[in-house]
Motif scaffolding. Structure first.
Motif, PDB file in Angstrom:
ATOM      1  N   SER A  25      -9.910  -6.832   1.172  1.00  0.00           N
ATOM      2  CA  SER A  25     -10.009  -7.583   2.428  1.00  0.00           C
ATOM      3  C   SER A  25     -11.254  -7.213   3.215  1.00  0.00           C
ATOM      4  N   LEU A  38      -4.576  -5.946  10.910  1.00  0.00           N
ATOM      5  CA  LEU A  38      -3.459  -6.049   9.973  1.00  0.00           C
ATOM      6  C   LEU A  38      -2.506  -4.896  10.210  1.00  0.00           C
ATOM      7  N   TYR A  39      -1.235  -5.221  10.344  1.00  0.00           N
ATOM      8  CA  TYR A  39      -0.181  -4.220  10.393  1.00  0.00           C
ATOM      9  C   TYR A  39       0.655  -4.447   9.145  1.00  0.00           C
ATOM     10  N   ALA A  40       0.724  -3.444   8.300  1.00  0.00           N
ATOM     11  CA  ALA A  40       1.528  -3.529   7.082  1.00  0.00           C
ATOM     12  C   ALA A  40       2.449  -2.325   7.052  1.00  0.00           C
ATOM     13  N   PHE A  45       3.776  -7.995   6.385  1.00  0.00           N
ATOM     14  CA  PHE A  45       2.416  -8.056   6.912  1.00  0.00           C
ATOM     15  C   PHE A  45       2.456  -8.835   8.217  1.00  0.00           C
ATOM     16  N   GLN A  47      -0.685 -10.147  10.671  1.00  0.00           N
ATOM     17  CA  GLN A  47      -2.149 -10.111  10.686  1.00  0.00           C
ATOM     18  C   GLN A  47      -2.722 -11.180  11.588  1.00  0.00           C
ATOM     19  N   TRP A  88     -13.015  -5.003  11.556  1.00  0.00           N
ATOM     20  CA  TRP A  88     -11.774  -5.005  10.793  1.00  0.00           C
ATOM     21  C   TRP A  88     -11.039  -3.696  11.025  1.00  0.00           C
ATOM     22  N   MET A  90      -6.901  -1.682  10.686  1.00  0.00           N
ATOM     23  CA  MET A  90      -5.584  -1.792  10.095  1.00  0.00           C
ATOM     24  C   MET A  90      -4.725  -0.604  10.487  1.00  0.00           C
ATOM     25  N   HIS A  92      -1.095   1.225   9.410  1.00  0.00           N
ATOM     26  CA  HIS A  92      -0.207   1.249   8.264  1.00  0.00           C
ATOM     27  C   HIS A  92       0.887   2.265   8.506  1.00  0.00           C
TER      28      HIS A  92
END
Length: 131
Positions: A25, A38-40, A45, A47, A88, A90, A92
């Motif tokens: 990504s 993005l939160y995974a 997901f 996003q 970007w 993220m 996690h």
């Protein structure tokens, strides 16, 4: 600029390889001028993608066609005057990780996001924390 926020679930019971997703990504998004968040959590997901409309549309189409996702639901789609996510990023969640630290990290990354985007991510993280 276009911003799309979506939620999806992992398509199978195997854990999601978030590191591999992040690597690909980041490469694609840098190439295409797409930023977001993005939160995974290993199963789901959440996003936000933002950038030039055509690039965001292509990224979202790739996600929709990715067999690792199922039940892709668009939560919002709107034109924005300026990026809400400068680069970007993220978050996690790992099983057993410090949930308070994760919530603080999410809040920090969402400081410039619109109230609706911020509330969606914070609410999702709190719900997942309680799960």
């Amino acid at each position: 600029m276009l911003q799309i926020m979506y939620i999806s679930s992992a398509a199978n019971c195997a854990p999601i390889d978030v590191a591999q997703i992040l690597t690909v990504s980041r490469r694609n998004n840098e190439r295409d001028g797409v930023t977001g968040f993005l939160y995974a959590d290993g199963r789901r997901f959440l996003q936000v993608l933002e950038g030039p409309a055509e690039a965001v549309e292509r990224a979202f189409a790739r996600i929709g066609g990715d067999t690792r996702h199922r039940a892709v639901v668009t939560l919002s789609r709107r034109e924005i005057a300026a990026r809400e996510f400068g680069d970007w990023a993220m978050a996690h969640r790992m099983p057993g990780s410090d949930s308070d630290a994760l919530l603080a990290q999410i809040a920090e990354r969402l400081e410039t996001a619109s109230p609706n985007v911020r509330a969606t991510f914070e609410g999702f993280a709190k719900i997942r924390r309680a799960a």
